[in-house]
Design an enzyme around this catalytic site. Structure first.
Site, PDB file in Angstrom:
ATOM      1  N   TYR A 299      -2.654  -0.988  10.502  1.00  0.00           N
ATOM      2  CA  TYR A 299      -2.589  -1.200   9.053  1.00  0.00           C
ATOM      3  C   TYR A 299      -1.261  -0.687   8.485  1.00  0.00           C
ATOM      4  CZ  TYR A 299      -4.046  -1.110   4.121  1.00  0.00           C
ATOM      5  OH  TYR A 299      -4.127  -1.301   2.746  1.00  0.00           O
TER       6      TYR A 299
ATOM      7  N   SER B 275       0.872  -1.187   0.000  1.00  0.00           N
ATOM      8  CA  SER B 275       0.000   0.000   0.000  1.00  0.00           C
ATOM      9  C   SER B 275       0.904   1.230   0.000  1.00  0.00           C
ATOM     10  CB  SER B 275      -0.860  -0.002   1.270  1.00  0.00           C
ATOM     11  OG  SER B 275      -1.410   1.281   1.495  1.00  0.00           O
TER      12      SER B 275
HETATM   13  P1  NAD Z   1     -11.223  -6.151  -0.236  1.00  0.00           P
HETATM   14  O1  NAD Z   1     -11.769  -6.075   1.140  1.00  0.00           O
HETATM   15  O2  NAD Z   1     -12.144  -6.192  -1.384  1.00  0.00           O
HETATM   16  O3  NAD Z   1     -10.252  -7.403  -0.377  1.00  0.00           O
HETATM   17  C1  NAD Z   1      -9.569  -8.028   0.667  1.00  0.00           C
HETATM   18  C2  NAD Z   1      -9.779  -9.513   0.520  1.00  0.00           C
HETATM   19  O4  NAD Z   1      -8.993 -10.215   1.495  1.00  0.00           O
HETATM   20  C3  NAD Z   1     -11.256  -9.889   0.755  1.00  0.00           C
HETATM   21  O5  NAD Z   1     -11.689 -10.738  -0.288  1.00  0.00           O
HETATM   22  C4  NAD Z   1     -11.214 -10.624   2.074  1.00  0.00           C
HETATM   23  O6  NAD Z   1     -12.213 -11.625   2.210  1.00  0.00           O
HETATM   24  C5  NAD Z   1      -9.812 -11.235   2.024  1.00  0.00           C
HETATM   25  N1  NAD Z   1      -9.340 -11.666   3.341  1.00  0.00           N
HETATM   26  C6  NAD Z   1      -9.451 -10.990   4.516  1.00  0.00           C
HETATM   27  N2  NAD Z   1      -8.946 -11.736   5.511  1.00  0.00           N
HETATM   28  C7  NAD Z   1      -8.489 -12.895   4.950  1.00  0.00           C
HETATM   29  C8  NAD Z   1      -7.884 -14.064   5.454  1.00  0.00           C
HETATM   30  N3  NAD Z   1      -7.614 -14.207   6.765  1.00  0.00           N
HETATM   31  N4  NAD Z   1      -7.559 -15.061   4.597  1.00  0.00           N
HETATM   32  C9  NAD Z   1      -7.832 -14.942   3.272  1.00  0.00           C
HETATM   33  N5  NAD Z   1      -8.434 -13.849   2.736  1.00  0.00           N
HETATM   34  C10 NAD Z   1      -8.755 -12.846   3.561  1.00  0.00           C
HETATM   35  O7  NAD Z   1     -10.219  -4.921  -0.363  1.00  0.00           O
HETATM   36  P2  NAD Z   1      -9.131  -4.583  -1.470  1.00  0.00           P
HETATM   37  O8  NAD Z   1      -9.064  -3.138  -1.557  1.00  0.00           O
HETATM   38  O9  NAD Z   1      -9.348  -5.375  -2.697  1.00  0.00           O
HETATM   39  O10 NAD Z   1      -7.789  -5.074  -0.739  1.00  0.00           O
HETATM   40  C11 NAD Z   1      -6.885  -5.986  -1.308  1.00  0.00           C
HETATM   41  C12 NAD Z   1      -5.463  -5.651  -0.872  1.00  0.00           C
HETATM   42  O11 NAD Z   1      -5.110  -4.383  -1.408  1.00  0.00           O
HETATM   43  C13 NAD Z   1      -5.287  -5.539   0.641  1.00  0.00           C
HETATM   44  O12 NAD Z   1      -4.047  -6.126   1.005  1.00  0.00           O
HETATM   45  C14 NAD Z   1      -5.264  -4.047   0.876  1.00  0.00           C
HETATM   46  O13 NAD Z   1      -4.538  -3.704   2.023  1.00  0.00           O
HETATM   47  C15 NAD Z   1      -4.566  -3.582  -0.396  1.00  0.00           C
HETATM   48  N6  NAD Z   1      -4.778  -2.167  -0.715  1.00  0.00           N
HETATM   49  C16 NAD Z   1      -6.008  -1.695  -1.098  1.00  0.00           C
HETATM   50  C17 NAD Z   1      -6.141  -0.347  -1.421  1.00  0.00           C
HETATM   51  C18 NAD Z   1      -7.442   0.247  -1.889  1.00  0.00           C
HETATM   52  O14 NAD Z   1      -7.497   1.471  -2.086  1.00  0.00           O
HETATM   53  N7  NAD Z   1      -8.489  -0.515  -2.095  1.00  0.00           N
HETATM   54  C19 NAD Z   1      -5.048   0.508  -1.341  1.00  0.00           C
HETATM   55  C20 NAD Z   1      -3.832  -0.003  -0.937  1.00  0.00           C
HETATM   56  C21 NAD Z   1      -3.704  -1.344  -0.634  1.00  0.00           C
END
Ligand code: NAD
Length: 286
Positions: free
Chosen positions: A184, A171
């Site tokens: 986080y 991130s």
């Molecule tokens: P999201 O909530 O749609 O996806 C996260 C996924 O991880 C979900 O499908 C959830 O069920 C799964 N998950 C949670 N706990 C888990 C576990 N114990 N075992 C297996 N799966 C698990 O959100 P997203 O935005 O798609 O996030 C995906 C990644 O991207 C994350 O690591 C997040 O930190 C990172 N991220 C997202 C953003 C953003 O703006 N959306 C920005 C920076 C980083």
């Protein structure tokens, strides 16, 4: 600063239905947390690029199966596997089944992640532990299984010039401090040095390890930041490029990082953030 885009909610970026260029043909990939958001887009992009994909999920089987279906529709193999990435036994089973069912592991995308936000002095140990367990320990457990598999199998010359690729989804908060989200930001800062240290250690085995660091991407995890016009306007103040990112844009970056086109890219974080890490607060001279 006013820009021509300020009040505009841009349409979704559309992926071509089934791209013809299959640059990952023959490769076997696993994407954690792939039933929604960024993980879903990455799993589909890898599948469309020709990889067979294990779609890991922890809850919501139906959504995971829809991802599987989309990957199969374009001619790649895929199946869904329920596992909690923070549990050692479940991660071991995840990789064992993959070796048995697909015969190899070439690409790991460490995507699963979550937030449990609180002002620092109100943050419970449970909130701290949960976020570290999934976002950092989960990436460790999966990366360890992947490296074991990559070392066992070596370079599979017919599919890639590397023995394996790990892509950690980090991130912008691996470098930008984030008040109210200390657990986080600590987890993502940890991912940064974990990724670099693993990269340093496994490079001689031709195993490539990198991170993708998204900025603000339109997914469920951060809906509060883009779900209303007011919130979206506030968000744009943090993004020099003046639009939110789409999950498919991370998917395309992941395909490149997983492919031999990026074979000399190792131990780095690729920020995909519309310039969020450029200190936009200084854009008028500070
Ligand atoms: P999201 O909530 O749609 O996806 C996260 C996924 O991880 C979900 O499908 C959830 O069920 C799964 N998950 C949670 N706990 C888990 C576990 N114990 N075992 C297996 N799966 C698990 O959100 P997203 O935005 O798609 O996030 C995906 C990644 O991207 C994350 O690591 C997040 O930190 C990172 N991220 C997202 C953003 C953003 O703006 N959306 C920005 C920076 C980083």
């Amino acid at each position: 600063m006013k820009t021509m885009f300020e009040n505009e909610v841009l349409p979704d970026v559309v992926m071509p239905a089934c791209p013809i260029l299959k640059i990952l043909k023959g490769q076997k990939a696993i994407v954690t947390g792939a039933s929604s958001g960024i993980g879903k887009a990455i799993a589909i992009a890898l599948g469309h690029a020709g990889a067979d994909v294990v779609v890991n999920y922890v809850a919501g089987e139906e959504a995971a199966l829809a991802v599987v279906e989309e990957i199969q529709r374009c001619g790649s193999r895929a199946y869904a596997h329920k596992a909690d990435v923070s549990r050692e036994d479940e991660v071991r089973d995840l990789f064992e089944r993959m070796a048995g069912q697909l015969g190899a592991v070439d690409i790991l995308v460490n995507n699963a992640g979550l937030q449990q936000d609180a002002p620092f002095d109100e943050m419970t140990l449970q909130q701290w532990n949960k976020v570290i367990a999934v976002n950092l320990t989960g990436q460790f457990l999966c990366a360890r299984e992947a490296v074991r598999a990559f070392k066992r199998q070596g370079v599979r010359k017919n599919v890639s010039c590397a023995a394996g690729k790990i892509i950690c989804i980090s991130s912008v908060h691996e470098v930008i401090p984030w008040a109210g989200h200390v657990n986080y930001a600590a987890s993502k800062g940890g991912v940064m040095l974990m990724m670099k240290s693993i990269a340093q250690e496994v490079a001689p085995y031709r195993i490539r390890v990198n991170s993708l660091a998204p900025g603000a991407i339109r997914t469920p995890i951060n809906m509060a930041a883009w779900g209303t016009p007011e919130a979206y306007r506030e968000l744009l103040k943090l993004i020099p490029y003046k639009r939110i990112g789409e999950p498919e844009e991370i998917g395309r970056a992941a395909v490149w990082l997983a492919s031999d086109d990026s074979d000399y890219v190792h131990g780095v974080t690729l920020f995909v953030d519309g310039g969020m890490t450029l200190y936009p607060g200084f854009e008028t001279g500070g």
